[in-house]
Design a protein around this motif. Sequence first.
Motif, PDB file in Angstrom:
ATOM      1  N   GLY A  30      18.469  98.859  40.019  1.00 51.22           N
ATOM      2  CA  GLY A  30      19.188  97.541  41.108  1.00 51.22           C
ATOM      3  C   GLY A  30      19.927  98.827  42.155  1.00 51.22           C
ATOM      4  N   GLU A  77      13.372  94.078  41.001  1.00 50.20           N
ATOM      5  CA  GLU A  77      14.971  95.263  41.715  1.00 50.20           C
ATOM      6  C   GLU A  77      15.997  93.573  41.089  1.00 50.20           C
ATOM      7  OE1 GLU A  77      17.337  95.840  45.928  1.00 50.20           O
ATOM      8  OE2 GLU A  77      15.092  95.607  46.296  1.00 50.20           O
ATOM      9  N   ALA A 111      22.841  94.139  39.106  1.00 48.38           N
ATOM     10  CA  ALA A 111      23.125  95.293  39.768  1.00 48.38           C
ATOM     11  C   ALA A 111      24.574  96.117  39.226  1.00 48.38           C
ATOM     12  CB  ALA A 111      23.346  95.356  41.175  1.00 48.38           C
TER      13      ALA A 111
END
Length: 232
Positions: free
Chosen positions: A66, A88, A94
């Motif tokens: 992230g 991602e 994240a």
Amino acid sequence: MLVAAAVVPCPPLLVPEVASGAAPELEPLRAACLAAVRELLASGAELIVLVGGGPEAGVWTEGGVGSFHRYGVSRVVRLPSGGVEGPELAPSLAVGAWLLEQAGATTPTHACAVPADASAERLLGLGGGLAELADKVGLLVLGGGSACRSVKAPGYLDDRAEGYDAEAARALGAADLAALAALDPRVSAELQADGRAPWQVLAGAAQGAGLNGRLRYDEAPYGVGYFVASWS
């Protein structure tokens, strides 16, 4: 089986590099989040699963990366899953990966993103499945309450927001699975409460686990309801 959970909000401002000059304002929230994550890691869980909102459903089982580039910060974080890059991570995840990094996590970690419009039935079922991924599972649940607590809030002032957040905070602090499962998707969306879907995953995962809850933080900086809770 679910043995522990940490419930935290996931504003990018938790990351000091993103918050910049405003970082000290959120230090009490940041400290509460890290305390909850450290308690989760000390629970003996063999697998940690991050659960947060995302634009679409997604699962990360072999790593994930992230970043906070969208906020003008060249900061990258990774799930502690053996160094595999992976796709991602959703922004909420994240923040979770950053919290795990700050807490020194080394436990194998998966991640799961759930869309805001997912039905309660689907989320409860997903939670039940996550709890069966290992003998001892811990959840790091990422999401907040209403973003409509003041005229300066992202969603402006909504008279329903304070009551919604009060009930959500109570349910998280009491590990009240029925109350979390009953949160209304439509009202939650109108109040911009991004925690509704992840909290209902938690409610599904905790069925039959006999966990107790403890509320660590309940404030509304910037007009957004932020809660931190530990379940064990």
